[in-house]
Design a protein around this motif. Sequence first.
Motif, mmCIF file in Angstrom:
data_model
loop_
_atom_site.group_PDB
_atom_site.id
_atom_site.type_symbol
_atom_site.label_atom_id
_atom_site.label_comp_id
_atom_site.label_asym_id
_atom_site.label_seq_id
_atom_site.Cartn_x
_atom_site.Cartn_y
_atom_site.Cartn_z
ATOM 1 N N ILE A 11 0.817 -1.219 0.000
ATOM 2 C CA ILE A 11 0.000 0.000 0.000
ATOM 3 C C ILE A 11 0.852 1.273 0.000
ATOM 4 O O ILE A 11 0.305 2.384 0.013
ATOM 5 N N ASP A 305 -6.468 0.592 5.954
ATOM 6 C CA ASP A 305 -7.356 0.869 4.811
ATOM 7 C C ASP A 305 -7.298 2.344 4.423
ATOM 8 O O ASP A 305 -7.282 2.693 3.231
ATOM 9 N N ALA A 308 -4.068 3.061 2.597
ATOM 10 C CA ALA A 308 -4.134 2.543 1.227
ATOM 11 C C ALA A 308 -4.932 3.478 0.316
ATOM 12 O O ALA A 308 -4.508 3.779 -0.806
ATOM 13 N N LYS A 313 -3.805 3.190 -3.422
ATOM 14 C CA LYS A 313 -3.533 1.763 -3.574
ATOM 15 C C LYS A 313 -4.730 0.966 -3.049
ATOM 16 O O LYS A 313 -5.594 1.492 -2.334
ATOM 17 N N LYS A 314 -4.744 -0.302 -3.400
ATOM 18 C CA LYS A 314 -5.797 -1.188 -2.928
ATOM 19 C C LYS A 314 -5.187 -2.304 -2.104
ATOM 20 O O LYS A 314 -4.226 -2.951 -2.528
ATOM 21 N N LEU A 315 -5.746 -2.477 -0.926
ATOM 22 C CA LEU A 315 -5.247 -3.529 -0.055
ATOM 23 C C LEU A 315 -5.561 -4.883 -0.657
ATOM 24 O O LEU A 315 -6.729 -5.163 -0.977
#
Length: 356
Positions: A11, A305, A308, A313-315
């Motif tokens: 992330i 979360d 991220a 970004k995406k976890l």
Amino acid sequence: MPTLDDILEHIGDFDLFQKQVFFVLCFVSAAFSPIYVGVVFLGFTPEHRCLSPGVAEMSSRCGWSLEEELNYTVPEQGRHGESFSSQCRRYDVDWNTTGLSCINPLENSTGYGNRSSIPLTPCQDGWVYDSSGSSIVTEFNLVCEDSWKVDLFQSCVNAGFLLGSVYVGYIADRFGRKLCLIVTILVSATSGVLVAFAPSYLWMMIFRFLQGLVSKGSWAAGYILITEVVGPSHRKTVGILYQAAFSVGLLLLDGVAYAIPHWRWLQLTVTLPCFLFLLYYWCLPESPRWLISQKQNDKAMKIVDYIAKKNGKKLPACFQKINLEEEDGENLSPSFMDLVRTPQIRKHTFILMYNW
């Protein structure tokens, strides 16, 4: 089980979120410099001499220049082996006597023949300072026999640093980095304002000690918080730059002190902006590493979360519903013995103590 460092690799270990946190916390580091070295300006000692009642009136009557006034009325430096006699002693002469001559009054009108035989007396009526500004020295007359009080002024804040460094670390471990940061900032800023309004030297010392007691803690809490939200490869860099911000604060302090030569206004100017740091309560999250150490994994995951999303970004799905664990896998209670428990940590502890 993955660690927080594993997740940060996915992330962002020093992306937009970490850079923003680092930027705002650098203000805390910069604001610490007036507390640490402010005595240079707050305790500035200008050139001074004894206040001799009647000298000003006689100087005006005789039309003396400042150079002539000093030559006629101020004792010679180091007379009879006395150091600083011109700053801490004055001639035992009644300058209100009407019979004093305007030309070499000490030799022509006192009957002593030469200056070296005229007795000296301490500065019983105060001092005259050759400065257009003010400092704690000029306001509380911390010169001559009381010059040691300037050193005591700085020693009080240093004593506060010593005690604060011991207990603030425990508070940060017990109640969280964020709460520790906010509380210490509030107390430090309040104490700094009280220093500016201190009615006496004693109260100024008390408020200065309280400021030292918490200000080092707020600096350390900011340092801990930023190093705990970045990846391992960037911790040394942010640690160094965080301390570099302190040096930037020194440069800014020089400019502010040059523009504001009065110590109370200077103290207020460098202290009041610190109250803005209380906005960090809404701007900064708690350290996810500390939450993990407190077994608050759900809260830690919410912050992960948020990081991220902030970094764009995406976890990964494999990390969405997993409990985080630190490398040691257990929550040990810290103690002072941890500083000397192993040979390696003992070496680091003694090296840091020696450096300080």
